[in-house]
Design an enzyme around this catalytic site. Structure first.
Site, PDB file in Angstrom:
ATOM      1  N   TYR A  20      -0.926  -0.452  10.478  1.00 45.99           N
ATOM      2  CA  TYR A  20      -1.148  -0.845   9.081  1.00 45.99           C
ATOM      3  C   TYR A  20       0.005  -0.358   8.216  1.00 45.99           C
ATOM      4  O   TYR A  20       0.552  -1.111   7.399  1.00 45.99           O
ATOM      5  CB  TYR A  20      -2.462  -0.242   8.589  1.00 45.99           C
ATOM      6  N   SER A  71       0.851  -1.189   0.000  1.00 47.86           N
ATOM      7  CA  SER A  71       0.000   0.000   0.000  1.00 47.86           C
ATOM      8  C   SER A  71       0.886   1.238   0.000  1.00 47.86           C
ATOM      9  O   SER A  71       2.028   1.194   0.486  1.00 47.86           O
ATOM     10  CB  SER A  71      -0.890   0.011   1.246  1.00 47.86           C
TER      11      SER A  71
END
Length: 258
Positions: free
Chosen positions: A161, A148
């Protein structure tokens, strides 16, 4: 497959791939893209019903799978045993399964930290290790890690995350160098906001959605197939000299200044 025939440079015909988190969002799009290009896919999900649905949609000749929670070591081992029994080699491993808990750094509990890391990071390394020999048997083994842009810059999605996705990118670099001699290429794909069930939980906030779009030069949210196309290309013989790279699928977000 030889992987050198010009007729095969731009497809995945005859290849065998394992995709984790393959029944929703980006994972589902990857399964569809791969099968459309002639690749057989073994799909993993925590939902037996979702597995049955994607097998029905794509046909059992192209898609098979099993229910497994890859955050659990014993279920990762069961997955490996099942795939090894089914196939003698593996051409592609896509580490796609992931989750998030969005909150300020000081509010994370130890359990929440562990849950994110045990889903996003630890299984990816473990599956790479488990399937190393099967990937080595391929004439052109590939690992694709779905990371990501949160692993490269702050995007308000939570520090844990971001840490997990950053570690995936660095794992990609290390494995690509170490396993190149084994004929295994390792690359990562790093999306920005994509229309998936995970992203829609925040994109349904209209003001947040507008801010996301305003910071994206292409002025739109990406689609799962945008990510799937890059993942597919990286596994093709045409990409045979690409390894250790992270390709951002972000509409220009990460290169946009003021």
């Amino acid at each position: 497959m030889t992987g050198n025939n010009s007729d095969n440079r731009w497809n995945l015909s005859g290849k065998k791939a394992l995709v984790t988190g393959g029944t929703k969002g980006i994972g589902r799009a990857i399964v569809k893209e791969f099968t459309n290009l002639g690749c057989q896919v073994f799909c993993v999900s925590r939902s037996s019903e979702d597995i049955e649905k994607i097998i029905y949609e794509s046909g059992p000749a192209m898609v098979s799978g099993m229910r497994a929670d890859i955050s659990r070591p014993e279920e990762r081992n069961d997955l490996f045993s099942t795939v090894r029994e089914k196939w003698d080699r593996l051409d592609v491993l896509v580490n796609n399964a992931g989750m998030n808990i969005r909150k300020p750094t000081l509010e994370y509990s130890d359990d929440e930290y562990g849950k994110i890391m045990d889903t996003n990071l630890r299984p990816a390394l473990d599956l790479c290790r488990l399937f190393h020999q099967m990937l080595k048997k391929s004439d052109q083994g590939n690992i694709i890690n779905i990371s990501s842009v949160a692993g490269q810059t702050s995007v308000r999605t939570g520090v844990v995350y971001g840490m997990s996705k950053s570690a995936l990118i660095h794992m990609t670099r290390y494995l690509s160098a170490e396993w190149a001699a084994d004929g295994i290429r390792v690359n990562a794909v790093a999306p920005w906001y994509i229309h998936t069930p995970l992203a829609e939980t925040v994109l349904q906030n209209q003001s947040y959605r507008e801010e996301v779009i305003s910071r994206t030069p292409m002025r739109k949210i990406g689609m799962p197939q945008d990510v799937a196309a890059v993942a597919a290309f990286l596994c093709m013989p045409a990409a045979a000299y690409i390894t250790g790279q992270t390709i951002n699928v972000d509409g220009g977000f990460t290169i946009s200044g003021f």
